[in-house]
Scaffold this active site. Structure first.
Site, PDB file in Angstrom:
ATOM      1  N   LYS A  25     -19.323-107.822 -73.600  1.00 54.39           N
ATOM      2  CA  LYS A  25     -19.647-106.671 -74.451  1.00 54.39           C
ATOM      3  C   LYS A  25     -20.035-107.159 -75.850  1.00 54.39           C
ATOM      4  O   LYS A  25     -21.049-106.755 -76.395  1.00 54.39           O
ATOM      5  CB  LYS A  25     -18.420-105.754 -74.495  1.00 54.39           C
ATOM      6  CG  LYS A  25     -18.573-104.509 -75.305  1.00 54.39           C
ATOM      7  CD  LYS A  25     -17.367-103.606 -75.065  1.00 54.39           C
ATOM      8  CE  LYS A  25     -17.324-102.490 -76.105  1.00 54.39           C
ATOM      9  NZ  LYS A  25     -16.193-101.579 -75.887  1.00 54.39           N
ATOM     10  N   GLU A  65     -14.181-117.814 -74.633  1.00 53.56           N
ATOM     11  CA  GLU A  65     -14.176-118.346 -73.268  1.00 53.56           C
ATOM     12  C   GLU A  65     -15.541-118.158 -72.612  1.00 53.56           C
ATOM     13  O   GLU A  65     -16.111-119.081 -72.031  1.00 53.56           O
ATOM     14  CB  GLU A  65     -13.119-117.624 -72.412  1.00 53.56           C
ATOM     15  CG  GLU A  65     -11.685-117.912 -72.809  1.00 53.56           C
ATOM     16  CD  GLU A  65     -11.144-116.913 -73.812  1.00 53.56           C
ATOM     17  OE1 GLU A  65     -11.943-116.348 -74.599  1.00 53.56           O
ATOM     18  OE2 GLU A  65      -9.919-116.697 -73.829  1.00 53.56           O
ATOM     19  N   GLY A  95     -13.785-102.309 -72.423  1.00 53.02           N
ATOM     20  CA  GLY A  95     -13.934-103.452 -71.518  1.00 53.02           C
ATOM     21  C   GLY A  95     -13.307-103.223 -70.155  1.00 53.02           C
ATOM     22  O   GLY A  95     -13.943-103.402 -69.114  1.00 53.02           O
ATOM     23  N   ARG A  96     -12.049-102.776 -70.148  1.00 47.21           N
ATOM     24  CA  ARG A  96     -11.350-102.639 -68.856  1.00 47.21           C
ATOM     25  C   ARG A  96     -11.786-101.394 -68.084  1.00 47.21           C
ATOM     26  O   ARG A  96     -11.286-101.137 -66.993  1.00 47.21           O
ATOM     27  CB  ARG A  96      -9.842-102.676 -69.075  1.00 47.21           C
ATOM     28  CG  ARG A  96      -9.305-101.658 -70.063  1.00 47.21           C
ATOM     29  CD  ARG A  96      -7.884-102.007 -70.485  1.00 47.21           C
ATOM     30  NE  ARG A  96      -7.402-101.179 -71.583  1.00 47.21           N
ATOM     31  CZ  ARG A  96      -7.628-101.411 -72.866  1.00 47.21           C
ATOM     32  NH1 ARG A  96      -8.362-102.448 -73.222  1.00 47.21           N
ATOM     33  NH2 ARG A  96      -7.119-100.624 -73.805  1.00 47.21           N
ATOM     34  N   GLU A 112      -2.886-103.370 -70.483  1.00 54.40           N
ATOM     35  CA  GLU A 112      -3.611-103.484 -71.758  1.00 54.40           C
ATOM     36  C   GLU A 112      -3.786-102.086 -72.380  1.00 54.40           C
ATOM     37  O   GLU A 112      -3.883-101.947 -73.585  1.00 54.40           O
ATOM     38  CB  GLU A 112      -4.982-104.152 -71.542  1.00 54.40           C
ATOM     39  CG  GLU A 112      -5.524-104.809 -72.799  1.00 54.40           C
ATOM     40  CD  GLU A 112      -6.721-105.696 -72.539  1.00 54.40           C
ATOM     41  OE1 GLU A 112      -6.675-106.870 -72.929  1.00 54.40           O
ATOM     42  OE2 GLU A 112      -7.711-105.231 -71.967  1.00 54.40           O
ATOM     43  N   HIS A 120       6.860-111.236 -46.798  1.00 54.25           N
ATOM     44  CA  HIS A 120       7.495-112.533 -46.536  1.00 54.25           C
ATOM     45  C   HIS A 120       7.795-113.269 -47.834  1.00 54.25           C
ATOM     46  O   HIS A 120       8.022-114.481 -47.828  1.00 54.25           O
ATOM     47  CB  HIS A 120       6.586-113.380 -45.646  1.00 54.25           C
ATOM     48  CG  HIS A 120       6.358-112.741 -44.320  1.00 54.25           C
ATOM     49  ND1 HIS A 120       7.106-113.049 -43.200  1.00 54.25           N
ATOM     50  CD2 HIS A 120       5.504-111.754 -43.942  1.00 54.25           C
ATOM     51  CE1 HIS A 120       6.699-112.303 -42.190  1.00 54.25           C
ATOM     52  NE2 HIS A 120       5.730-111.503 -42.614  1.00 54.25           N
ATOM     53  N   LYS A 129      -5.321-115.261 -80.407  1.00 61.18           N
ATOM     54  CA  LYS A 129      -6.675-115.796 -80.634  1.00 61.18           C
ATOM     55  C   LYS A 129      -6.751-116.463 -81.993  1.00 61.18           C
ATOM     56  O   LYS A 129      -7.288-117.561 -82.134  1.00 61.18           O
ATOM     57  CB  LYS A 129      -7.707-114.646 -80.622  1.00 61.18           C
ATOM     58  CG  LYS A 129      -8.135-114.168 -79.274  1.00 61.18           C
ATOM     59  CD  LYS A 129      -9.369-113.290 -79.462  1.00 61.18           C
ATOM     60  CE  LYS A 129      -9.527-112.270 -78.379  1.00 61.18           C
ATOM     61  NZ  LYS A 129     -10.525-111.250 -78.662  1.00 61.18           N
TER      62      LYS A 129
HETATM   63  C1  G6Q Z   1     -10.722-104.893 -72.249  1.00 59.80           C
HETATM   64  C2  G6Q Z   1     -10.628-105.841 -73.331  1.00 59.80           C
HETATM   65  C3  G6Q Z   1     -10.930-107.266 -72.946  1.00 59.80           C
HETATM   66  C4  G6Q Z   1     -12.399-107.612 -72.929  1.00 59.80           C
HETATM   67  C5  G6Q Z   1     -12.530-109.141 -72.908  1.00 59.80           C
HETATM   68  C6  G6Q Z   1     -13.962-109.582 -72.853  1.00 59.80           C
HETATM   69  O1  G6Q Z   1     -10.582-103.720 -72.363  1.00 59.80           O
HETATM   70  O2  G6Q Z   1     -11.382-105.399 -74.387  1.00 59.80           O
HETATM   71  O3  G6Q Z   1     -10.373-107.628 -71.707  1.00 59.80           O
HETATM   72  O4  G6Q Z   1     -13.033-107.035 -71.850  1.00 59.80           O
HETATM   73  O5  G6Q Z   1     -11.896-109.672 -74.029  1.00 59.80           O
HETATM   74  O6  G6Q Z   1     -14.657-109.107 -73.951  1.00 59.80           O
HETATM   75  P1  G6Q Z   1     -16.212-109.214 -74.002  1.00 59.80           P
HETATM   76  O7  G6Q Z   1     -16.783-108.374 -72.914  1.00 59.80           O
HETATM   77  O8  G6Q Z   1     -16.610-108.720 -75.369  1.00 59.80           O
HETATM   78  O9  G6Q Z   1     -16.565-110.657 -73.809  1.00 59.80           O
END
Ligand code: G6Q
Length: 551
Positions: free
Chosen positions: A206, A212, A267-268, A353, A385, A513
Site C-alpha cells: 500500500k 521488508e 491493509g488487513r 491487529e 493429535h 520498527k
Molecule cells: C494491516 C497493516 C499491515 C500492512 C503491512 C504492509 O492492516 O497495515 O499489516 O498491511 O505493514 O504494508 P504495506 O502494504 O504498506 O507494505
C-alpha cells in the site's frame, strides 16, 4: 466515551453470568428439545450452529441489548456510508465498497468511489486475461506463468490464504508464490523454484515503503536484471499494487502495470482490492469476482438483518460473552479443510491487529474490561493429535469455531466422511464431556481391575461444557470463502464497537520498527555499544562479536 461496562446491559449480563456460570450445556439441551433449531441459522450454503454455547434466550437478549446500547447499527451505517470512522488516521473504512456488487453509489466526501473501483476491476480483468492467454510475455518473449507476490502483513496474508484455499480453482499452468519475510531464505527459496524468463513479480505494498517488501523487491529486481543483463526487463516482469504511484514509477514499473487503491482500504482488509491481483491471476477474474459476490451477500446480511438472526453480530456477541464475562483469553479457529490451513493465521492478523487495543476511541485507557482475544488454530484433524488435549481437559475455557465443507473437491474413498465425523465428534465431545460414572462403567467393561480404575479414572474424565460454534458449508468455493471471510470481518467490527475501540489503526507495530532502525545501524561493526537496557546491549554486543569471530 462512556465505558460499555457502565451500560445497564453490561451490568445485567454480569448478574446473568452468576446464574449461567455453573450451568452445563448438556443440561441446556435436555431442557430444550428445540435448542438446535433455536440457535442455528442458515445463510446461503452456510449453516451456523451456535447451540453448543453457554447461552439461553435471555443471554442473547441481554447481549443484543448491549449491542444496541453501543449504537452498533449507527456505527455500521457510518462504516458503509464512508464516514471517517478510522479516527486516529482520519480515514473512511470501505473494504465493503470494493465488493459492492449493486449499482448503488458509495460516497467518500461527496465523491462516488464506485466508478474507480470498477475501473480497477476491469484493469485487473484485462491484465489477467492477457496473461492467461499468453499474450503478455516476458523480456525474452516467453509467457509468464510463475507469479511471485512480494508483500507482507495485509499485502500478503489475505492473498496467500485465499490462493491456498482455492487451489482447486487454479488456472492451469499458473504457479503462485508468496514472499513476505525479510529473512533472505524466503526470497531465495522462492527464486530457486522459478526461471526469470517466465516469472512475474507483483510488488504488493500500500505504502511502497515497507522495509521488508522493498528489500525483497530490490533483491528480486537485482536477480532479474543480472539474469538478463538489462534494466529494461524490469518493466516486463514487475507489476505493482500500491497507493504510492510515484514510488512505483521510481522502481521502474511501467505505468500500465500499476494497480492502485485508496487509503480507505486498510491493509488487513485489502484482499478485495487490487491487492488481490495474485488471487485473480491464480484463479481467474471470474472466480475472484465470485469471491467478492460472496462477501457482498454477507455485507447485505450484516446490514439488513435484525441482531437476532444476524450471524456476524451473534459471533461477535458470543465472543464478548466469553471474553468479558467468563474471562476467556483465547479463541480457537479449527477448520476441517487442509485448504484452509492459513485461515487461522489470516484471522490472527484480521482480529488481533484490529482489536488488540488498550485505549478507547477517545484515547482513554480502557479500564475494567478486556479487548481482543488471542486467535489461534490449525486444521483438524491435525490439531486433534496436538493441542486439543488442552481444550478438552485443560483448566482454561477456550471457545472454538469448527468449520467444515460437506463435500470434498476430491472424494477419494472415505477420507471426507472420516474428516467430517471427526469434526462433529470433537464439538460433541467438548460439549458433553464424559463423567466419572461413565468412565468407571467403561473401564469395568474393558476389564480394568478395581485398583486400576480408581487410579486412572479421574484422568479419563472430560468435564465437557466447552463451547463451540460450527460452520458447515457445501464446498470450499470462491463464493463461500468470500462469505466466511466477510463474516469474520464483521464479527471483528462489531466487537470493536462494543469495546469502544478503533479497529482500523495499528500503532502497535510502530515502536519495534523504530528500534530496529537504530539497532540496524549499530550492527554495522563490532564496536560494543551501551545505548539500550542491559539485556538488549548484551544481545546486540553478542551479535556484534560474531563479526570478528565465529560464535
Ligand atoms: C494491516 C497493516 C499491515 C500492512 C503491512 C504492509 O492492516 O497495515 O499489516 O498491511 O505493514 O504494508 P504495506 O502494504 O504498506 O507494505
Amino acid at each position: 466515551m462512556t465505558s460499555p461496562a457502565s451500560f445497564p446491559a453490561w451490568k445485567a449480563l454480569l448478574t446473568h453470568h452468576q446464574t449461567m456460570k455453573n450451568s452445563h450445556i448438556r443440561d441446556l439441551f435436555e431442557q430444550d428439545s428445540d435448542r438446535f433449531k433455536r440457535f442455528s441459522l442458515q445463510l446461503d450454503d452456510i449453516l451456523f450452529d451456535y447451540s453448543k454455547h453457554r447461552i439461553t434466550e435471555e443471554t442473547m437478549t441481554l447481549l443484543f441489548a448491549l449491542a444496541k446500547a453501543s449504537e452498533l447499527t449507527g456505527w455500521t451505517e457510518k462504516m458503509f456510508g464512508g464516514e471517517r470512522i478510522n479516527s486516529a488516521e482520519n480515514r473512511a473504512v470501505l473494504h465493503t465498497a470494493l465488493r459492492n456488487r449493486s449499482s448503488k453509489p458509495v460516497y467518500v466526501d461527496g465523491n462516488d468511489v464506485m466508478p474507480e473501483i470498477r475501473q480497477t476491476l476491469d484493469k485487473m480483468r484485462n491484465f489477467t486475461q492477457h496473461l492467461h492467454n499468453r499474450e503478455y510475455q516476458g523480456f525474452t518473449g516467453e509467457p509468464l506463468t510463475n507469479i511471485v507476490n512480494i508483500g507482507i502483513g495485509g499485502s500478503d496474508l489475505g492473498p496467500a490464504m485465499v490462493t491456498r484455499a482455492l487451489t482447486p480453482y487454479r488456472i492451469q499452468g499458473i504457479q503462485p508464490y508468496f514472499v513476505s519475510n525479510i529473512d533472505d531464505s524466503h526470497i531465495m527459496e522462492a527464486l530457486k523454484q522459478v526461471r526469470p524468463e517466465t516469472t512475474l513479480f507483483i510488488v504488493a505494498s500500500k505504502t511502497f515503503t515497507t522495509q521488508e517488501t522493498m528489500t525483497n523487491a530490490h533483491t528480486a529486481r537485482r536477480w532479474l536484471v543480472n539474469a538478463f543483463g538489462n534494466e529494461s526487463a524490469v518493466a516486463r516482469h514487475f507489476v505493482a499494487v500500491s497507493t504510492n504511484t510515484s514510488a512505483t514509477a521510481e522502481f521502474g514499473i511501467h505505468p500500465d502495470n500499476i494497480f492502485s487503491f485508496r487509503d480507505w482500504v486498510g491493509g488487513r482488509y485489502s484482499l478485495w482490492s487490487a491487492i488481490g491481483l495474485s488471487i485473480a491471476i491464480s484463479i481467474g477474474m471470474d472466480a475472484f469476482e465470485e469471491l467478492l459476490d460472496g462477501a457482498f451477500s454477507v455485507d447485505c446480511h450484516f446490514r439488513d438483518t435484525p441482531y437476532e438472526n444476524n450471524i456476524p453480530v451473534i459471533m461477535a456477541m458470543l465472543g464478548i460473552w466469553y471474553a468479558n464475562f467468563f474471562g476467556a483469553e483465547t479463541h480457537a479457529i479449527l477448520p476441517y479443510s487442509q485448504y484452509l490451513d492459513r485461515f487461522a493465521a489470516y484471522l490472527q492478523q484480521a482480529d488481533m491487529e484490529s482489536n488488540g487495543k488498550r485505549t478507547d476511541r477517545d484515547g482513554i485507557i480502557i479500564n475494567g474490561y478486556t479487548t481482543g482475544p488471542v486467535i489461534w488454530g490449525e486444521p483438524g484433524t491435525n490439531g486433534q493429535h496436538a493441542f486439543y488435549q488442552l481444550i478438552h481437559q485443560g483448566t482454561r475455557l477456550i471457545p472454538a469455531d469448527f468449520l467444515a465443507p460437506l463435500h470434498s473437491h476430491h472424494d477419494i474413498g472415505d477420507h471426507h466422511r472420516i474428516l467430517l465425523s471427526h469434526c462433529l465428534a470433537q464439538s460433541e465431545a467438548l460439549m458433553k464431556g464424559k463423567s466419572l460414572n461413565e468412565v468407571v462403567t467403561d473401564m469395568k467393561h474393558s476389564g480394568y481391575s478395581e485398583t486400576q480404575t480408581q487410579q486412572i479414572a479421574p484422568h479419563k474424565v472430560f468435564p465437557g461444557n466447552r463451547s463451540s460454534s460450527t460452520f458447515l458449508f457445501s464446498k470450499l468455493n470462491p463464493r463461500t470463502l468470500g462469505r466466511l471471510i466477510a463474516l469474520y470481518e464483521h464479527k471483528i467490527f462489531v466487537q470493536g464497537i462494543i469495546w469502544g475501540i478503533n479497529s482500523f489503526d495499528q500503532w502497535g507495530v510502530e515502536l519495534g520498527k523504530q528500534l530496529a532502525g537504530k539497532i540496524f545501524n549499530e550492527l554495522v561493526d563490532a564496536k560494543p555499544i551501551n545505548t539500550h537496557d542491559p539485556s538488549t546491549n548484551g544481545l546486540i554486543n553478542y551479535c556484534k562479536r560474531s563479526k570478528d569471530t565465529t560464535i
